[in-house]
Design a protein around this motif. Structure first.
Motif, PDB file in Angstrom:
ATOM      1  N   THR A  24       0.852  -1.202   0.000  1.00 31.69           N
ATOM      2  CA  THR A  24       0.000   0.000   0.000  1.00 31.69           C
ATOM      3  C   THR A  24       0.885   1.249   0.000  1.00 31.69           C
ATOM      4  O   THR A  24       1.779   1.389   0.833  1.00 31.69           O
ATOM      5  CB  THR A  24      -0.923   0.015   1.240  1.00 31.69           C
ATOM      6  OG1 THR A  24      -1.775  -1.125   1.183  1.00 31.69           O
ATOM      7  CG2 THR A  24      -1.761   1.275   1.274  1.00 31.69           C
ATOM      8  N   SER A  26      -0.476   4.605  -0.338  1.00 31.73           N
ATOM      9  CA  SER A  26      -1.160   5.780   0.217  1.00 31.73           C
ATOM     10  C   SER A  26      -0.977   5.858   1.736  1.00 31.73           C
ATOM     11  O   SER A  26      -1.250   4.882   2.460  1.00 31.73           O
ATOM     12  CB  SER A  26      -2.649   5.701  -0.132  1.00 31.73           C
ATOM     13  OG  SER A  26      -3.370   6.627   0.641  1.00 31.73           O
ATOM     14  N   SER A  27      -0.545   7.013   2.230  1.00 32.30           N
ATOM     15  CA  SER A  27      -0.389   7.213   3.678  1.00 32.30           C
ATOM     16  C   SER A  27      -1.738   7.150   4.386  1.00 32.30           C
ATOM     17  O   SER A  27      -1.830   6.677   5.527  1.00 32.30           O
ATOM     18  CB  SER A  27       0.265   8.570   3.957  1.00 32.30           C
ATOM     19  OG  SER A  27       1.539   8.627   3.396  1.00 32.30           O
ATOM     20  N   TYR A  28      -2.775   7.626   3.686  1.00 35.02           N
ATOM     21  CA  TYR A  28      -4.114   7.618   4.274  1.00 35.02           C
ATOM     22  C   TYR A  28      -4.583   6.179   4.537  1.00 35.02           C
ATOM     23  O   TYR A  28      -5.061   5.844   5.630  1.00 35.02           O
ATOM     24  CB  TYR A  28      -5.095   8.328   3.339  1.00 35.02           C
ATOM     25  CG  TYR A  28      -6.529   8.293   3.798  1.00 35.02           C
ATOM     26  CD1 TYR A  28      -6.923   8.969   4.953  1.00 35.02           C
ATOM     27  CD2 TYR A  28      -7.483   7.580   3.076  1.00 35.02           C
ATOM     28  CE1 TYR A  28      -8.243   8.930   5.370  1.00 35.02           C
ATOM     29  CE2 TYR A  28      -8.805   7.534   3.487  1.00 35.02           C
ATOM     30  CZ  TYR A  28      -9.181   8.210   4.637  1.00 35.02           C
ATOM     31  OH  TYR A  28     -10.483   8.167   5.063  1.00 35.02           O
ATOM     32  N   PHE A  29      -4.406   5.312   3.532  1.00 35.28           N
ATOM     33  CA  PHE A  29      -4.836   3.917   3.706  1.00 35.28           C
ATOM     34  C   PHE A  29      -3.932   3.179   4.692  1.00 35.28           C
ATOM     35  O   PHE A  29      -4.378   2.278   5.407  1.00 35.28           O
ATOM     36  CB  PHE A  29      -4.866   3.205   2.357  1.00 35.28           C
ATOM     37  CG  PHE A  29      -6.035   3.629   1.503  1.00 35.28           C
ATOM     38  CD1 PHE A  29      -7.331   3.343   1.904  1.00 35.28           C
ATOM     39  CD2 PHE A  29      -5.846   4.332   0.335  1.00 35.28           C
ATOM     40  CE1 PHE A  29      -8.425   3.744   1.143  1.00 35.28           C
ATOM     41  CE2 PHE A  29      -6.927   4.751  -0.435  1.00 35.28           C
ATOM     42  CZ  PHE A  29      -8.222   4.465  -0.029  1.00 35.28           C
ATOM     43  N   ASP A  31      -2.672   4.541   7.297  1.00 38.01           N
ATOM     44  CA  ASP A  31      -3.176   4.979   8.605  1.00 38.01           C
ATOM     45  C   ASP A  31      -4.390   4.132   9.013  1.00 38.01           C
ATOM     46  O   ASP A  31      -4.484   3.684  10.168  1.00 38.01           O
ATOM     47  CB  ASP A  31      -3.559   6.456   8.527  1.00 38.01           C
ATOM     48  CG  ASP A  31      -4.144   6.959   9.827  1.00 38.01           C
ATOM     49  OD1 ASP A  31      -3.412   6.990  10.828  1.00 38.01           O
ATOM     50  OD2 ASP A  31      -5.349   7.285   9.846  1.00 38.01           O
ATOM     51  N   ILE A  32      -5.280   3.896   8.059  1.00 41.89           N
ATOM     52  CA  ILE A  32      -6.458   3.057   8.348  1.00 41.89           C
ATOM     53  C   ILE A  32      -6.019   1.638   8.719  1.00 41.89           C
ATOM     54  O   ILE A  32      -6.540   1.031   9.663  1.00 41.89           O
ATOM     55  CB  ILE A  32      -7.399   3.030   7.121  1.00 41.89           C
ATOM     56  CG1 ILE A  32      -8.002   4.417   6.908  1.00 41.89           C
ATOM     57  CG2 ILE A  32      -8.492   1.989   7.297  1.00 41.89           C
ATOM     58  CD1 ILE A  32      -8.836   4.535   5.654  1.00 41.89           C
ATOM     59  N   ILE A 273     -13.947   4.988  10.273  1.00 42.22           N
ATOM     60  CA  ILE A 273     -13.061   6.077   9.822  1.00 42.22           C
ATOM     61  C   ILE A 273     -13.645   6.767   8.591  1.00 42.22           C
ATOM     62  O   ILE A 273     -13.654   7.996   8.493  1.00 42.22           O
ATOM     63  CB  ILE A 273     -11.649   5.516   9.538  1.00 42.22           C
ATOM     64  CG1 ILE A 273     -11.004   5.028  10.846  1.00 42.22           C
ATOM     65  CG2 ILE A 273     -10.767   6.591   8.895  1.00 42.22           C
ATOM     66  CD1 ILE A 273      -9.714   4.272  10.655  1.00 42.22           C
ATOM     67  N   PHE A 274     -14.141   5.963   7.649  1.00 45.74           N
ATOM     68  CA  PHE A 274     -14.737   6.538   6.428  1.00 45.74           C
ATOM     69  C   PHE A 274     -15.961   7.384   6.765  1.00 45.74           C
ATOM     70  O   PHE A 274     -16.143   8.481   6.237  1.00 45.74           O
ATOM     71  CB  PHE A 274     -15.128   5.428   5.449  1.00 45.74           C
ATOM     72  CG  PHE A 274     -13.976   4.867   4.688  1.00 45.74           C
ATOM     73  CD1 PHE A 274     -13.105   5.693   3.971  1.00 45.74           C
ATOM     74  CD2 PHE A 274     -13.724   3.508   4.672  1.00 45.74           C
ATOM     75  CE1 PHE A 274     -12.024   5.184   3.269  1.00 45.74           C
ATOM     76  CE2 PHE A 274     -12.641   2.984   3.979  1.00 45.74           C
ATOM     77  CZ  PHE A 274     -11.791   3.823   3.280  1.00 45.74           C
ATOM     78  N   GLY A 277     -15.058  10.575   8.303  1.00 46.47           N
ATOM     79  CA  GLY A 277     -14.390  11.476   7.374  1.00 46.47           C
ATOM     80  C   GLY A 277     -15.295  12.044   6.298  1.00 46.47           C
ATOM     81  O   GLY A 277     -15.151  13.201   5.900  1.00 46.47           O
ATOM     82  N   TYR A 278     -16.265  11.217   5.821  1.00 47.22           N
ATOM     83  CA  TYR A 278     -17.049  11.637   4.659  1.00 47.22           C
ATOM     84  C   TYR A 278     -18.511  11.943   4.980  1.00 47.22           C
ATOM     85  O   TYR A 278     -19.247  12.403   4.121  1.00 47.22           O
ATOM     86  CB  TYR A 278     -17.010  10.551   3.577  1.00 47.22           C
ATOM     87  CG  TYR A 278     -15.621  10.393   2.997  1.00 47.22           C
ATOM     88  CD1 TYR A 278     -15.126  11.315   2.088  1.00 47.22           C
ATOM     89  CD2 TYR A 278     -14.808   9.337   3.385  1.00 47.22           C
ATOM     90  CE1 TYR A 278     -13.856  11.190   1.560  1.00 47.22           C
ATOM     91  CE2 TYR A 278     -13.529   9.200   2.866  1.00 47.22           C
ATOM     92  CZ  TYR A 278     -13.059  10.130   1.950  1.00 47.22           C
ATOM     93  OH  TYR A 278     -11.795  10.000   1.441  1.00 47.22           O
TER      94      TYR A 278
END
Length: 333
Positions: A24, A26-29, A31-32, A273-274, A277-278
């Motif tokens: 992976t 992406s830093s965001y993923f 983190d998840i 988390i999603f 966030g959204y």
């Protein structure tokens, strides 16, 4: 080849998670993934006492906080490596659990659950009021000084690999207990304490050992959480909602299998988390979704998602066998 055949099927899921962690970008993923692995480890620890032993606790945030605050305070004030502070915090949490286990030994069902909530609230209030030591509600920040000894890394991937190792170690301990004589003792105690005792199960030892081990492993996860987010405060580590979340991961995934809490955490933690966030327009939406999923699981899969998947696979396998036998009979005819 025989070695791989003996491995639990869930080992292949863990291998897939390791590959996901390594590739992976992406830093965001990442983190998840890290957060989900830490919650999976905490849920697995909870399952040892709450699932196998039937000691339904809603106070594990207290053990999580004991681990997080102990390692952090030892690091900030005495320069002790969090790796060592993690063990100290784990032992302290286990001692707390042992004492609580002795005091509440005769309590069952909701009365035991209420006593665990009282313990977590006691830790919460103590941390909030001891401002000279814990900074109270302001929380504690961990100085950013990278190094393996300080348990602080520049790369999120390093945290992800360490969190993965934590989760796998928790799974192995839980799996060994599940398949050992101790696991059968715990389940026997959960189903009928008096009957288990009449068959020679040492209820006192089994109950105190499972509770202490569960608290120790939860405190270890607390240190991991503190070292990753590098800031702890009572609200994000000791709140009752944290205890409920840990228990819910195990309930949704399945409390009768070592893989259940991990599956539950890996499904629900990213979802939370999603949603946070959204779907910010609706406050508390993730809690509503959590509750809805919990109700659906309890209604339609009371033994958890893992048990439901196993049931489905067995049904498909039996259908395939039946079709194979039917074709063989026709060929013979």
């Amino acid at each position: 080849m025989k070695f791989f055949m003996r491995l639990p099927k869930f080992s292949y899921v863990l291998l897939g998670l390791l590959l996901l962690t390594l590739f992976t970008q992406s830093s965001y993923f990442l983190d998840i993934i890290i957060i989900s692995f830490i919650w999976a480890a905490a849920a697995g620890a909870w399952n040892i006492s709450g699932g196998y032993a039937g000691q339904f606790s809603l106070g594990h945030a207290g053990y999580l906080g004991v681990g997080a605050y102990t390692s952090t305070l030892l690091y900030i004030h005495f320069g002790l490596s969090p790796w060592i502070g993690m063990i100290v915090g784990g032992i302290l949490a286990a001692v707390f659990a042992f004492v609580i286990g002795v005091v509440t030994f005769r309590l069952k069902g909701p009365f035991f659950t209420l006593s665990t909530i009282a313990f977590a609230e006691l830790v919460y209030i103590s941390v909030t009021q001891l401002r000279d030591i814990t900074q109270g509600a302001m929380g504690l920040s961990i100085p950013f000084d990278t190094g393996v000894a300080n348990f602080i890394f520049n790369e999120p991937r390093t945290y992800a690999v360490v969190a993965f190792v934590l989760m796998v170690l928790g799974y192995i301990i839980s799996y060994v207990i599940q398949t050992s004589k101790l696991g059968y003792y715990l389940i026997a105690m959960r189903e009928d304490t008096d009957a288990a005792q009449s068959l020679g199960v040492n209820i006192t030892f089994v109950k105190l050992f499972s509770t202490s081990l569960s608290a120790f492993l939860t405190a270890i996860a607390g240190t991991f959480m503190a070292q990753y987010i590098m800031f702890i405060e009572p609200e994000n580590i000791l709140a009752l909602s944290i205890s409920i979340q840990i228990a819910m991961f195990a309930i949704v995934g399945g409390m009768n299998d070592a893989s259940g809490p991990i599956i539950g955490a890996l499904l629900l933690s990213p979802l939370g988390i999603f949603l946070r966030g959204y779907a910010t327009e609706i406050a508390g939406l993730h809690l509503f979704i959590y509750g809805l999923i919990l109700v659906l699981v309890v209604l339609y899969q009371p033994n958890g998602i893992v048990a439901g998947i196993e049931k489905l696979l067995k049904r498909k396998a039996s259908k395939a066998d039946w079709r194979g036998q039917d074709v063989s009979k026709r060929n013979i005819a």
